[in-house]
Every structure is written in structure tokens, then in C-alpha cells.
Design a protein around this motif. Sequence first.
Motif, PDB file in Angstrom:
ATOM      1  N   LEU A  26     -11.093  -3.109  -0.624  1.00 58.70           N
ATOM      2  CA  LEU A  26     -10.526  -1.765  -1.414  1.00 58.70           C
ATOM      3  C   LEU A  26      -9.581  -2.161  -1.581  1.00 58.70           C
ATOM      4  O   LEU A  26      -8.816  -1.291  -2.782  1.00 58.70           O
ATOM      5  N   ALA A  27      -8.598  -2.387  -0.522  1.00 57.98           N
ATOM      6  CA  ALA A  27      -7.794  -2.442  -0.483  1.00 57.98           C
ATOM      7  C   ALA A  27      -6.362  -3.182  -1.062  1.00 57.98           C
ATOM      8  O   ALA A  27      -5.477  -3.327  -2.693  1.00 57.98           O
ATOM      9  N   ALA A  28      -7.615  -4.394  -1.629  1.00 60.21           N
ATOM     10  CA  ALA A  28      -7.063  -5.397  -3.230  1.00 60.21           C
ATOM     11  C   ALA A  28      -6.828  -4.621  -4.528  1.00 60.21           C
ATOM     12  O   ALA A  28      -6.133  -5.017  -5.663  1.00 60.21           O
ATOM     13  N   LEU A  29      -7.936  -3.674  -4.869  1.00 61.93           N
ATOM     14  CA  LEU A  29      -8.453  -3.225  -5.601  1.00 61.93           C
ATOM     15  C   LEU A  29      -7.149  -1.759  -6.164  1.00 61.93           C
ATOM     16  O   LEU A  29      -6.807  -2.039  -7.371  1.00 61.93           O
ATOM     17  N   GLU A  36      -0.346   0.201  -6.319  1.00 66.45           N
ATOM     18  CA  GLU A  36      -0.235   1.257  -5.395  1.00 66.45           C
ATOM     19  C   GLU A  36       0.200  -0.481  -4.463  1.00 66.45           C
ATOM     20  O   GLU A  36      -1.309  -0.699  -4.110  1.00 66.45           O
ATOM     21  N   ASP A  37       0.454   0.418  -3.335  1.00 65.75           N
ATOM     22  CA  ASP A  37       1.052  -0.525  -1.948  1.00 65.75           C
ATOM     23  C   ASP A  37      -0.481   0.052  -1.326  1.00 65.75           C
ATOM     24  O   ASP A  37      -0.040   1.755  -0.818  1.00 65.75           O
ATOM     25  N   PRO A  38      -1.235  -0.361  -0.991  1.00 66.87           N
ATOM     26  CA  PRO A  38      -2.294   0.084   0.119  1.00 66.87           C
ATOM     27  C   PRO A  38      -2.039   0.768   1.837  1.00 66.87           C
ATOM     28  O   PRO A  38      -2.625   1.223   2.363  1.00 66.87           O
ATOM     29  N   PHE A  39      -0.609   0.383   1.909  1.00 68.46           N
ATOM     30  CA  PHE A  39       0.105   0.043   3.039  1.00 68.46           C
ATOM     31  C   PHE A  39       1.025   1.474   3.018  1.00 68.46           C
ATOM     32  O   PHE A  39       1.756   1.877   4.352  1.00 68.46           O
TER      33      PHE A  39
END
Length: 114
Positions: A26-29, A36-39
Motif C-alpha cells: 500500500l505504501a508503494a501504491l 505522495e510520501d507515505p511517511f
Amino acid sequence: MIGPAPGTRIFLACGVTDMRRGMDGLAALVQTTFGEDPFSGAVYLFRGRRGHLVKCLWHDGQGLCLFQKRLERSRFQWPMTNTGRIALSVAQTSMLLEGLDWRNPQRVWRPSAT
């Protein structure tokens, strides 16, 4: 209660997501599809094909968190857009996670005292 800080941005991934994905998928998605940056501390919501399962991805400052909720008797109301994502308010997210139609909330009729 665990929850994001006030002012946290909340994004809803429009369309259907493969619910077999874990937090890394999901973070890669988030990175590839949304750019967007998931972090960043924002919350990202994803829904499965049948509509009864939602996954929330959120970085709380210490690590990546993955929460999921499954409705037993109804489906989550989910939009389809050309952009692939929309931003939600905290109130809209709360209604969505309760299984309510957050796009068009209706006031409940209350009797008057007259």
C-alpha cells in the motif's frame, strides 16, 4: 485511543484496491499512483472490491501503521473520480468508517416542543 493529530490530511483512494496488499504494498501504491510520501503523516484509505473492507495506512512518526475495518452488514460508500483520490475531513472520515453515507449526510428529524 490511537489516532492522528489534529490537522492531519486524510486521502481516500478512489476505486478498488487489492486487499491482499500489506503495508509495504500500500505504501508503494501511495508513492507510484498518488505521487505522495507515505511517511508524511497523512492517512490513506483503501477499499476492497466487495466494499465491506477498508484499510488505513498511516505513519505516526515512529513507524508505519496499518488498520483495517470490516463491516458485517453493509458496505462502505466509495466514490469514483478521474483523479484517483480525494481529500476528506475528519468528520467525513468518521462517517465513512461508521458505514454511513458521508457524501450526503441528512439531519435526523427531531420533534419540536410545540
